[in-house]
Write an enzyme that holds these catalytic residues in place. Structure first.
Site, PDB file in Angstrom:
ATOM      1  N   TRP A 101      -3.052  -2.648  -1.500  1.00  0.00           N
ATOM      2  CA  TRP A 101      -2.799  -4.067  -1.758  1.00  0.00           C
ATOM      3  C   TRP A 101      -3.519  -4.786  -0.627  1.00  0.00           C
ATOM      4  O   TRP A 101      -3.104  -4.708   0.536  1.00  0.00           O
ATOM      5  CB  TRP A 101      -1.300  -4.347  -1.732  1.00  0.00           C
ATOM      6  CG  TRP A 101      -0.936  -5.747  -2.124  1.00  0.00           C
ATOM      7  CD1 TRP A 101      -0.706  -6.198  -3.395  1.00  0.00           C
ATOM      8  CD2 TRP A 101      -0.741  -6.872  -1.263  1.00  0.00           C
ATOM      9  NE1 TRP A 101      -0.386  -7.541  -3.363  1.00  0.00           N
ATOM     10  CE2 TRP A 101      -0.399  -7.982  -2.072  1.00  0.00           C
ATOM     11  CE3 TRP A 101      -0.837  -7.065   0.115  1.00  0.00           C
ATOM     12  CZ2 TRP A 101      -0.150  -9.241  -1.557  1.00  0.00           C
ATOM     13  CZ3 TRP A 101      -0.584  -8.336   0.632  1.00  0.00           C
ATOM     14  CH2 TRP A 101      -0.239  -9.410  -0.198  1.00  0.00           C
TER      15      TRP A 101
ATOM     16  N   GLU B 261      16.078 -17.581 -10.207  1.00  0.00           N
ATOM     17  CA  GLU B 261      15.714 -16.204 -10.514  1.00  0.00           C
ATOM     18  C   GLU B 261      15.036 -16.108 -11.882  1.00  0.00           C
ATOM     19  O   GLU B 261      14.022 -15.419 -12.043  1.00  0.00           O
ATOM     20  CB  GLU B 261      16.968 -15.305 -10.438  1.00  0.00           C
ATOM     21  CG  GLU B 261      16.753 -13.850 -10.794  1.00  0.00           C
ATOM     22  CD  GLU B 261      15.653 -13.157 -10.006  1.00  0.00           C
ATOM     23  OE1 GLU B 261      15.167 -13.711  -9.002  1.00  0.00           O
ATOM     24  OE2 GLU B 261      15.262 -12.060 -10.422  1.00  0.00           O
TER      25      GLU B 261
ATOM     26  N   ASN C 291      -0.905   2.173   5.757  1.00  0.00           N
ATOM     27  CA  ASN C 291      -0.102   1.118   5.142  1.00  0.00           C
ATOM     28  C   ASN C 291       0.411   0.236   6.276  1.00  0.00           C
ATOM     29  O   ASN C 291       1.126   0.729   7.140  1.00  0.00           O
ATOM     30  CB  ASN C 291       1.062   1.763   4.364  1.00  0.00           C
ATOM     31  CG  ASN C 291       2.172   0.788   4.016  1.00  0.00           C
ATOM     32  OD1 ASN C 291       3.318   1.171   3.923  1.00  0.00           O
ATOM     33  ND2 ASN C 291       1.843  -0.466   3.826  1.00  0.00           N
ATOM     34  N   GLY C 292       0.024  -1.034   6.265  1.00  0.00           N
ATOM     35  CA  GLY C 292       0.475  -1.930   7.326  1.00  0.00           C
ATOM     36  C   GLY C 292      -0.660  -2.840   7.762  1.00  0.00           C
ATOM     37  O   GLY C 292      -1.640  -3.027   7.027  1.00  0.00           O
TER      38      GLY C 292
ATOM     39  N   ARG D 262       3.404  -0.219  -5.099  1.00  0.00           N
ATOM     40  CA  ARG D 262       3.234  -0.759  -3.746  1.00  0.00           C
ATOM     41  C   ARG D 262       1.907  -1.509  -3.578  1.00  0.00           C
ATOM     42  O   ARG D 262       1.633  -2.079  -2.530  1.00  0.00           O
ATOM     43  CB  ARG D 262       3.296   0.376  -2.717  1.00  0.00           C
ATOM     44  CG  ARG D 262       4.585   1.163  -2.760  1.00  0.00           C
ATOM     45  CD  ARG D 262       4.563   2.235  -1.710  1.00  0.00           C
ATOM     46  NE  ARG D 262       4.517   1.685  -0.382  1.00  0.00           N
ATOM     47  CZ  ARG D 262       5.569   1.266   0.299  1.00  0.00           C
ATOM     48  NH1 ARG D 262       6.764   1.371  -0.234  1.00  0.00           N
ATOM     49  NH2 ARG D 262       5.442   0.760   1.498  1.00  0.00           N
TER      50      ARG D 262
ATOM     51  N   HIS E  84      15.771 -37.331  -9.499  1.00  0.00           N
ATOM     52  CA  HIS E  84      15.253 -37.855  -8.226  1.00  0.00           C
ATOM     53  C   HIS E  84      13.755 -37.614  -8.080  1.00  0.00           C
ATOM     54  O   HIS E  84      13.244 -37.600  -6.969  1.00  0.00           O
ATOM     55  CB  HIS E  84      16.033 -37.258  -7.059  1.00  0.00           C
ATOM     56  CG  HIS E  84      17.483 -37.622  -7.103  1.00  0.00           C
ATOM     57  ND1 HIS E  84      17.934 -38.896  -6.832  1.00  0.00           N
ATOM     58  CD2 HIS E  84      18.572 -36.904  -7.454  1.00  0.00           C
ATOM     59  CE1 HIS E  84      19.252 -38.947  -6.982  1.00  0.00           C
ATOM     60  NE2 HIS E  84      19.666 -37.739  -7.371  1.00  0.00           N
TER      61      HIS E  84
ATOM     62  N   LYS F  87       5.326  -4.245  -4.924  1.00  0.00           N
ATOM     63  CA  LYS F  87       6.778  -4.115  -4.914  1.00  0.00           C
ATOM     64  C   LYS F  87       7.370  -4.290  -3.524  1.00  0.00           C
ATOM     65  O   LYS F  87       8.404  -4.900  -3.345  1.00  0.00           O
ATOM     66  CB  LYS F  87       7.132  -2.739  -5.484  1.00  0.00           C
ATOM     67  CG  LYS F  87       8.617  -2.473  -5.589  1.00  0.00           C
ATOM     68  CD  LYS F  87       9.210  -3.190  -6.768  1.00  0.00           C
ATOM     69  CE  LYS F  87      10.686  -2.960  -6.929  1.00  0.00           C
ATOM     70  NZ  LYS F  87      11.281  -4.038  -7.717  1.00  0.00           N
TER      71      LYS F  87
ATOM     72  N   LYS G 158      11.248 -14.772 -12.484  1.00  0.00           N
ATOM     73  CA  LYS G 158      10.936 -13.659 -13.392  1.00  0.00           C
ATOM     74  C   LYS G 158       9.818 -14.052 -14.331  1.00  0.00           C
ATOM     75  O   LYS G 158       8.870 -13.314 -14.543  1.00  0.00           O
ATOM     76  CB  LYS G 158      12.158 -13.268 -14.237  1.00  0.00           C
ATOM     77  CG  LYS G 158      13.218 -12.358 -13.677  1.00  0.00           C
ATOM     78  CD  LYS G 158      12.821 -11.023 -13.184  1.00  0.00           C
ATOM     79  CE  LYS G 158      12.181 -11.065 -11.844  1.00  0.00           C
ATOM     80  NZ  LYS G 158      12.945 -10.881 -10.639  1.00  0.00           N
TER      81      LYS G 158
ATOM     82  N   CYS H 263       0.847  -1.193   0.000  1.00  0.00           N
ATOM     83  CA  CYS H 263       0.000   0.000   0.000  1.00  0.00           C
ATOM     84  C   CYS H 263       0.882   1.242   0.000  1.00  0.00           C
ATOM     85  O   CYS H 263       2.002   1.228   0.507  1.00  0.00           O
ATOM     86  CB  CYS H 263      -0.923   0.091   1.209  1.00  0.00           C
ATOM     87  SG  CYS H 263      -2.021  -1.311   1.398  1.00  0.00           S
TER      88      CYS H 263
ATOM     89  N   GLU I  52       6.282 -14.695 -12.475  1.00  0.00           N
ATOM     90  CA  GLU I  52       5.594 -13.561 -11.841  1.00  0.00           C
ATOM     91  C   GLU I  52       5.015 -12.588 -12.854  1.00  0.00           C
ATOM     92  O   GLU I  52       4.040 -11.910 -12.564  1.00  0.00           O
ATOM     93  CB  GLU I  52       6.489 -12.841 -10.828  1.00  0.00           C
ATOM     94  CG  GLU I  52       7.640 -12.071 -11.409  1.00  0.00           C
ATOM     95  CD  GLU I  52       8.475 -11.367 -10.343  1.00  0.00           C
ATOM     96  OE1 GLU I  52       7.944 -10.944  -9.319  1.00  0.00           O
ATOM     97  OE2 GLU I  52       9.691 -11.252 -10.572  1.00  0.00           O
TER      98      GLU I  52
END
Ligand code: F6R
Length: 609
Positions: A74, A482, A100-101, A27, A505, A604, A486, A2, A489
């Protein structure tokens, strides 16, 4: 997650806040809203969806006000909807709050407000509790009411609060969620992050935990938890406002991919003197400290964790010290062996990731020495660390991290080289060889960027795949993770990374005709082993894209398609091999019509557990 913005001054708060929110959309972006104070009344507008929905809805209303707050969300408590969007207000709509939180004890507070104060709740959010709490304590002084409300709250918060009865005042509070104050001429601002303010101000106060800020158009006053006034040095932002703009690129992600040569050059050269010795300016860690460490612990999340996977390999190799690595959300709930002989490296682009911050605090409590690798100056991780190794990537806006990752890797190399030399376990000739190879990396990345068209053509053949496997050995394992992250997402393709030797395996059961396997074979020392792994998947029908150094042409005989990176030392390849994977993910996502800079369900800065 947020983003919050607030403004008090002579200009139109509405325009300034909306513009600031757009800079914070990274955010969170599932709903947004604004509260403006005008003619003794609060006007609140909030809508589900992107900020453009809010903008469209208010565009004909000609809203104007000299004070207001805004929010981009968010969702944590309550699904994205108009009602759950912030700002939230008290019953008689005199107080509005953006947050925010997370308020951890909101259920308990909500029950108390319903039972003892007959409050009727409108939304499913934890934030609405704050608006009612402040209202219950309000006796003509907003700052006092905010203090009393905060005393009741547990959790993480950055708050912006306005009250129609005090229309010249904005009150903000910070605990564990980021908050900055922008100092203007005849106007002042709050925001979750500096880019929201860069159009207007360069002078910033970085607000500390448990501080309350009272802003009017001509004055900003900071108070600590005991309500005593505190002084703060002004932080002058030196980076360019354009750094937070797309500058002609279709997406921030692509722009940031192309900024990697510059970010790596900056991160490297700021730590190397003219004799190519590493300077630790601003870092207090001594030779004795380095000799005392019997273990390094690298802790991070997501992409930063993948940088740590490579970091483990490099530090163990060059500094001859055991390195453990953990994802922050796991580290903090175990009882890891950490003591005053441990060097704890927290890696975080934003410096605000709650899990990483909590892990850092846990390690600190156990006596570890904290060195962080951080991009955002003045962020919580940076401030709570003993020392900070900054990445000089510049602001990273795209949700998918690219330039933060490669600059984090550069810091890992520098730390490993410095420790190796200090402990005298890395001969000077080898040190010089590494440094010279690192200095060549920006140009080698430019050579890979020149292959963008070829990678786009490859993406055109591959973008309809629904399942991809990334395999590699040694440092290629971290890069495989990584590359896979990428891709998944931003394109929503189900992708999976695994150490190539582990395939047999179990996971190889999933390989069938035309399954896409991206095989990283950049390590000379492991090249033949990788060729065997490629043959194993080919034998089961896989379509293989091989990635190797340009002299290892043998890969062409084993793979359906090949991506080459310039020649370099085995240990340095992670700085190069990730670049084509970033570009491939970008183009596949673009061809699939995905919203690249703002993938679904993500934000983010992850400031919740
Ligand atoms: C993925 C990505 C995330 C972050 C993670 C940690 O592209 O960006 O996985 O790496 O959320 O964030 P920071 O580095 O800000 O702690």
């Amino acid at each position: 997650m947020c983003g919050i913005v607030g403004y008090v001054g002579d200009q139109n708060a509405c325009d300034i806040i909306i513009d600031g929110l757009k800079k914070l959309e990274y955010r969170g972006y599932d709903s947004s809203g604004i509260a403006l104070c005008k003619d003794g009344k609060l006007e609140v507008h909030k809508y589900k969806g992107r900020i453009s929905n809010l903008e469209d809805a208010i565009s004909e209303k000609n809203l104007s006000s000299s004070i207001g707050i805004g929010h981009t969300r968010w969702a944590t408590h309550g699904a994205p909807s108009d009602v759950n969007a912030h700002p939230h207000t008290n019953l008689n709509k005199t107080i509005a709050v953006v947050h925010n939180g997370i308020i951890e004890n909101f259920v308990e507070l909500k029950e108390w407000l319903i039972k003892d104060h007959d409050i009727v709740f409108n939304s499913e959010t934890d934030t609405e509790v704050i608006a009612h709490l402040i209202s219950v304590f309000y006796e003509g002084d907003l700052t006092d009411a905010v203090y009393k409300a905060v005393e009741k709250m547990r959790g993480a918060y950055a708050l912006g609060v306005v009250c129609s009865k005090e229309p010249d005042k904005l009150v903000a509070v910070r605990k564990d969620s980021p908050l900055v104050v922008g100092l203007g001429e005849g106007c002042n601002f709050i925001a979750s992050d500096i880019p929201a303010l860069l159009k207007h101000v360069r002078k910033i106060y970085l607000i500390e935990n448990n501080e309350t800020v009272v802003l009017t158009k001509n004055k900003v006053t900071l108070y600590n938890a005991e309500r005593q006034e505190v002084k703060r040095d002004v932080f002058h932002v030196t980076w360019d406002a354009d750094a937070a703009e797309k500058e002609g690129y279709d997406h921030f992600m692509l722009k940031e991919i192309y900024e990697q040569p510059k970010g790596i050059f900056e991160t490297l050269t700021r730590r190397l003197n003219e004799k190519d010795e590493i300077n630790l300016d601003g870092i207090s860690m001594t030779k004795e400290d380095i000799e005392r460490f019997n273990k390094v612990y690298i802790v991070a999340c997501g992409t930063a964790y993948h940088a740590g996977m490579v970091g483990k390999f490099i530090i163990e190799k060059l500094a001859k010290v055991p390195v453990e690595i953990d994802v922050a959300s796991e580290f903090r709930y175990r009882d890891p062996f950490v003591d005053d002989k441990t060097l704890f490296i927290a890696v975080s682009q934003s410096g605000e990731t709650l899990d990483t911050l909590a892990a850092l605090r846990e390690a600190k409590r156990k006596g570890a020495r904290i060195l962080s690798i951080v991009n955002v100056v003045g962020s919580s991780v940076a401030r709570e660390s003993d020392d900070v190794f900054y990445t000089w990537a510049g602001p990273e806006i795209a949700v998918a991290s690219t330039k933060a990752y490669t600059t984090q890797l550069v810091c890992m190399y520098l730390i490993a080289l410095y420790m190796g030399r200090t402990k005298d376990c890395l001969p000077v000739e080898q040190y010089n060889h590494y440094v010279s190879e690192l200095k060549d990396i920006p140009d080698k990345i430019k050579q890979i960027l020149n292959q963008e068209k070829n990678i786009l053509n490859m993406a055109k053949e591959l973008y309809k795949q629904e399942q991809v496997f990334f395999i590699g050995r040694g440092p290629d394992v971290g890069v495989s993770y990584e590359g896979s992250l990428k891709l998944k997402e931003i394109s929503y393709i189900n992708s999976f990374a695994i150490a190539a030797g582990e395939l047999k395996h179990g996971t190889i059961a999933l390989i069938e005709q035309d399954t896409l396997v991206i095989a990283l074979a950049t390590q000379d020392a492991l090249f033949e082993k990788m060729l065997s792994n490629i043959q194993e998947v080919k034998a089961r029908g896989a379509y293989v894209v091989g990635l190797a150094k340009e002299n290892n042409k043998e890969i062409e005989r084993q793979s359906d398609k090949v991506i080459y990176i310039p020649e370099c030392m085995d240990e340095i390849t992670p700085l190069l091999s990730v670049i084509p994977l970033q570009i491939l993910a970008y183009h596949i996502a673009k061809l699939r019509g995905c919203d690249i800079d703002k993938p679904k369900n993500l934000a983010k800065s992850v400031t919740v557990e």
